[in-house]
Write an enzyme that holds these catalytic residues in place. Structure first.
Site, PDB file in Angstrom:
ATOM      1  N   GLU A   1       8.168   6.897  -9.072  1.00  0.00           N
ATOM      2  CA  GLU A   1       6.764   6.728  -8.671  1.00  0.00           C
ATOM      3  C   GLU A   1       6.443   7.642  -7.491  1.00  0.00           C
ATOM      4  OE1 GLU A   1       3.956   5.500  -9.118  1.00  0.00           O
ATOM      5  OE2 GLU A   1       4.058   3.832 -10.520  1.00  0.00           O
TER       6      GLU A   1
ATOM      7  N   ARG B   1       4.549  -7.468  -3.315  1.00  0.00           N
ATOM      8  CA  ARG B   1       5.134  -6.263  -2.711  1.00  0.00           C
ATOM      9  C   ARG B   1       4.109  -5.146  -2.681  1.00  0.00           C
ATOM     10  NH1 ARG B   1       5.688  -2.254  -6.493  1.00  0.00           N
ATOM     11  NH2 ARG B   1       6.326  -2.789  -8.615  1.00  0.00           N
TER      12      ARG B   1
ATOM     13  N   ASN C   1       2.808  -1.411  -3.472  1.00  0.00           N
ATOM     14  CA  ASN C   1       2.897  -0.499  -4.599  1.00  0.00           C
ATOM     15  C   ASN C   1       2.425   0.876  -4.123  1.00  0.00           C
ATOM     16  OD1 ASN C   1       3.679  -0.294  -7.355  1.00  0.00           O
ATOM     17  ND2 ASN C   1       1.533  -0.227  -7.966  1.00  0.00           N
TER      18      ASN C   1
ATOM     19  N   ASN D   1      -2.930   0.789  -7.545  1.00  0.00           N
ATOM     20  CA  ASN D   1      -2.241   2.007  -7.960  1.00  0.00           C
ATOM     21  C   ASN D   1      -2.888   3.258  -7.396  1.00  0.00           C
ATOM     22  OD1 ASN D   1       0.250   2.296  -9.310  1.00  0.00           O
ATOM     23  ND2 ASN D   1      -0.483   0.911 -10.909  1.00  0.00           N
TER      24      ASN D   1
ATOM     25  N   ASP E   1      -2.381   4.682 -13.950  1.00  0.00           N
ATOM     26  CA  ASP E   1      -1.398   4.356 -12.916  1.00  0.00           C
ATOM     27  C   ASP E   1      -1.661   5.253 -11.701  1.00  0.00           C
ATOM     28  OD1 ASP E   1       0.985   3.770 -11.522  1.00  0.00           O
ATOM     29  OD2 ASP E   1       2.082   3.385 -13.362  1.00  0.00           O
TER      30      ASP E   1
END
Ligand code: CA
Length: 289
Positions: free
Chosen positions: A18, A100, A102, A148, A198
């Site tokens: 990522e 959490r 991201n 995202n 995303d």
């Protein structure tokens, strides 16, 4: 519509790669492997991969203007010095172990924006936060599901944002003077058959390159939401992208093995890919704190 092919840039086997960021001072690609709690600094020419263990699930890592990294970890915002010391400066999710951090990115003047999600992705459990250079934290949005992609227009006056569950790209007015957002609206809705939006990057023409998780592609959208180019990848779980290379004219794309029912059918899942998108991107902004 322009169709662009991609190649493997680096044969790494991330569990969930990522957040690529090009480090223009050292010509390396910074990216994270969230569930492995790792930040990678990869030389895409030689393949040399420097792995930094950060001790917690890491949603995003960005360079700082003075060296070291700013991190969006499971427990909140932290700063990592060049010697490896990690200091939590804003443990905003520490008391909520189901949530959490991201994806995250810096605005053009060095504030660090990053969002959160529940591990089970339950609707509305996430938020979008801003860490200012003086280390104060502001919640910009709540009710987010999977926070995202983030990007800013070239003049910094528009902030683009993706909450994956909405299948949309949204835009907000962005106040560069104080980092606040206003006037949210949708610029593109992405059909479910195309995959789930995303991470994203913006190019110097103001168009957005959006990674499609489950869709095996990166789409380019104009600021008015028109799909005008498409990068094909040989894996489905495409997570994010960043302009990089010495001339910032390559698009690097991270991928994942998450959610694959038959991972053996996608042996390249988890690798970092690259394409020649025909346009360049702006240099990555760094956290100014
Ligand atoms: Ca993501």
């Amino acid at each position: 519509m322009r169709r662009i092919t991609s190649d493997v840039a680096v044969h790494v086997d991330a569990a969930h790669g990522e957040g690529p960021v090009w480090l223009d001072d050292e010509d390396r690609l910074l990216w994270v492997d969230i569930p492995r709690s790792q930040v990678h600094r990869t030389d895409v020419e030689s393949g040399e991969d420097d792995v930094i263990e950060v001790g917690q699930h890491v949603g995003a890592a960005v360079p700082r203007t003075g060296g070291g990294l700013a991190l969006a970890l499971a427990d909140g915002f932290a700063l990592r010095e060049a010697d490896g010391a990690i200091e939590f400066v804003a443990p905003v999710t520490q008391d909520d172990p189901d949530v959490r951090f991201n994806d995250g990115k810096c605005d053009p003047v060095g504030r660090f924006l990053a969002g959160t999600m529940a591990y089970d992705a339950r609707p509305g459990a996430g938020s979008l936060f801003r860490l200012d250079p003086d280390r104060t934290v502001t919640r910009l949005l709540d009710g987010v599901t999977v926070s995202n992609g983030l990007a800013w227009s070239g003049d910094g006056g528009t902030f683009y944002y993706i909450d994956t569950r909405t299948s949309r790209i949204d835009a907000f007015d962005y106040d560069l003077g104080n980092g606040n957002i206003a006037n949210g609206r949708t610029i593109a809705a992405i059909p479910a058959d195309d995959g789930h939006p995303d991470g994203m990057a913006i190019d110097t023409e103001g168009c957005l390159w959006v990674a499609l998780f489950g869709g095996g592609a990166v789409h380019r959208y104009t600021p008015d939401g028109r799909l005008d180019a498409l990068v094909n990848l040989p894996v489905t779980q495409v997570t994010s992208c960043s302009f990089g290379g010495p001339h910032l004219d390559r698009l690097y794309m991270t991928t994942s093995t998450a959610g694959l029912e038959r991972p053996d059918e996608q042996p390249l899942a988890g690798a970092v890919f690259v394409c020649a998108p025909g346009v360049s991107g702006p240099p990555a902004s760094r956290y100014a704190g």
